[in-house]
Design an enzyme around this catalytic site. Structure first.
Site, PDB file in Angstrom:
ATOM      1  N   ASP A 206      77.891 -29.234 -68.939  1.00 47.74           N
ATOM      2  CA  ASP A 206      79.214 -29.008 -68.478  1.00 47.74           C
ATOM      3  C   ASP A 206      79.627 -27.398 -68.197  1.00 47.74           C
ATOM      4  O   ASP A 206      80.220 -27.082 -68.707  1.00 47.74           O
ATOM      5  CB  ASP A 206      80.370 -29.834 -69.031  1.00 47.74           C
ATOM      6  CG  ASP A 206      81.291 -30.240 -68.267  1.00 47.74           C
ATOM      7  OD1 ASP A 206      81.567 -29.826 -67.037  1.00 47.74           O
ATOM      8  OD2 ASP A 206      82.379 -30.779 -68.830  1.00 47.74           O
TER       9      ASP A 206
ATOM     10  N   LYS B 274      72.491 -32.396 -69.344  1.00 49.50           N
ATOM     11  CA  LYS B 274      73.227 -31.831 -68.242  1.00 49.50           C
ATOM     12  C   LYS B 274      74.490 -31.345 -68.563  1.00 49.50           C
ATOM     13  O   LYS B 274      75.510 -31.907 -69.550  1.00 49.50           O
ATOM     14  CB  LYS B 274      73.829 -33.345 -67.392  1.00 49.50           C
ATOM     15  CG  LYS B 274      74.353 -32.848 -65.990  1.00 49.50           C
ATOM     16  CD  LYS B 274      74.737 -33.951 -65.269  1.00 49.50           C
ATOM     17  CE  LYS B 274      75.299 -33.700 -63.845  1.00 49.50           C
ATOM     18  NZ  LYS B 274      76.425 -32.776 -63.861  1.00 49.50           N
TER      19      LYS B 274
END
Length: 309
Positions: free
Chosen positions: A28, A26
């Site tokens: 950023d 995931k």
């Protein structure tokens, strides 16, 4: 077109397991769709605003024919995506300023899905089929394929050690469903972030007149603006000054629930139109965020609903 969204997991134990699932980092950064279906590159944010001008170093994507790619724009600092560094790039629309910033600290587009290629709709294809298509593409400079991993728990530990944001599990047999938060994608962050609406601000306690803290909230299912908390951390001088210019004053509180007196005291209220990105530890039983930190003003996405953890 809006991107497909992931369902939040409470933690690593909630991540799906088994061979039916693939796992990705995931990232950023700023979620973006790269669109070349009109014979030129257009970059679209999650809330369908065009952000092409901010990232001139990604123009190489224009060479991909009739494509619609899903990915994350990140700015690397020592090998790790830095959201703070990227925040300086988000709102730039002046071409000369964007070119200068791109030369100093270029971004990378980490592509993780393909919705269309050569004018052919691929959203009904499976995740594995779409990833195979991506793997065959000759990607231009500043564009990389986001890796896929077979073990979610191992990836969770590695991303935690490296200081990355978290893990996303994706069902290998799933189609791409634009604009929906699907159980076929499940995300587990190491730290929580959300977007919220600014409803007021307070001055620094030293009497400088400068912004020292903001009050923010989110709309519930009925559309009422509910109080999420107050944050001063992350409001550096420059960030606070830029934010203060965006706020439209009003005479009374925009929140539909009661703001605690300790927070409301001395607050200057504003119209709840500016969206902030906020980092926090957890939410207490009343819904208030614990230890919130302001990260950036967001124009590329709308505020998360009250129910979003």
């Amino acid at each position: 077109m809006e991107p497909m969204l992931a369902t939040p997991a409470a933690g690593p134990a909630e991540l799906p397991r088994g061979p039916a699932w693939a796992y990705e980092v995931k990232w950023d950064g700023v979620r973006a769709l790269a669109d070349t279906t009109s014979d030129r590159l257009r970059l679209w944010s999650r809330n369908e605003r065009e952000i092409t001008a901010a990232y001139p170093e990604l123009q190489g994507l224009a060479a991909l024919p009739g494509a619609l790619l899903d990915g994350e724009i990140v700015l690397m600092a020592d090998g790790i995506p830095s959201f703070t560094a990227l925040a300086e790039r988000m709102h730039v629309r002046d071409p000369r300023r964007a070119e200068a910033l791109a030369a100093q600290r270029p971004v990378t587009f980490l592509v993780f899905d393909v919705l269309r290629l050569d004018g052919i709709d691929l959203t009904r294809s499976t995740y594995d089929e779409r990833r195979d298509t991506l793997a065959r593409l000759a990607l231009p400079d500043r564009v990389e394929l986001s890796p896929v991993y077979p073990d979610g728990q191992e990836l969770w530990e590695v991303t935690k050690q490296l200081g990355l944001e978290g893990v996303v599990a994706k069902r290998r047999s799933s189609p791409y469903v634009p604009g929906r938060r699907s159980p076929d994608w499940v995300k587990a962050p190491h730290r929580r972030t959300r977007t919220a609406l600014v409803g007021g601000w307070r001055e620094e306690t030293n009497g400088s007149g400068r912004m020292g803290a903001v009050l923010f909230g989110a709309r519930d299912a009925a559309g009422d603006l509910r109080f999420l908390g107050r944050a001063g951390s992350g409001l550096t001088g420059r960030r606070a000054a830029e934010l203060q210019k965006l706020l439209v004053p009003r005479d009374n509180s925009p929140f539909d629930d009661e703001v605690p007196a300790v927070d409301a005291r001395g607050t200057r209220w504003c119209e709840p139109t500016v969206v902030l990105d906020v980092l926090y530890l957890a939410r207490n039983p009343t819904g208030r965020l614990r230890q919130p930190v302001v990260r950036a003003v967001r124009t590329d996405t709308d505020a998360d609903p009250w129910e979003q953890q």
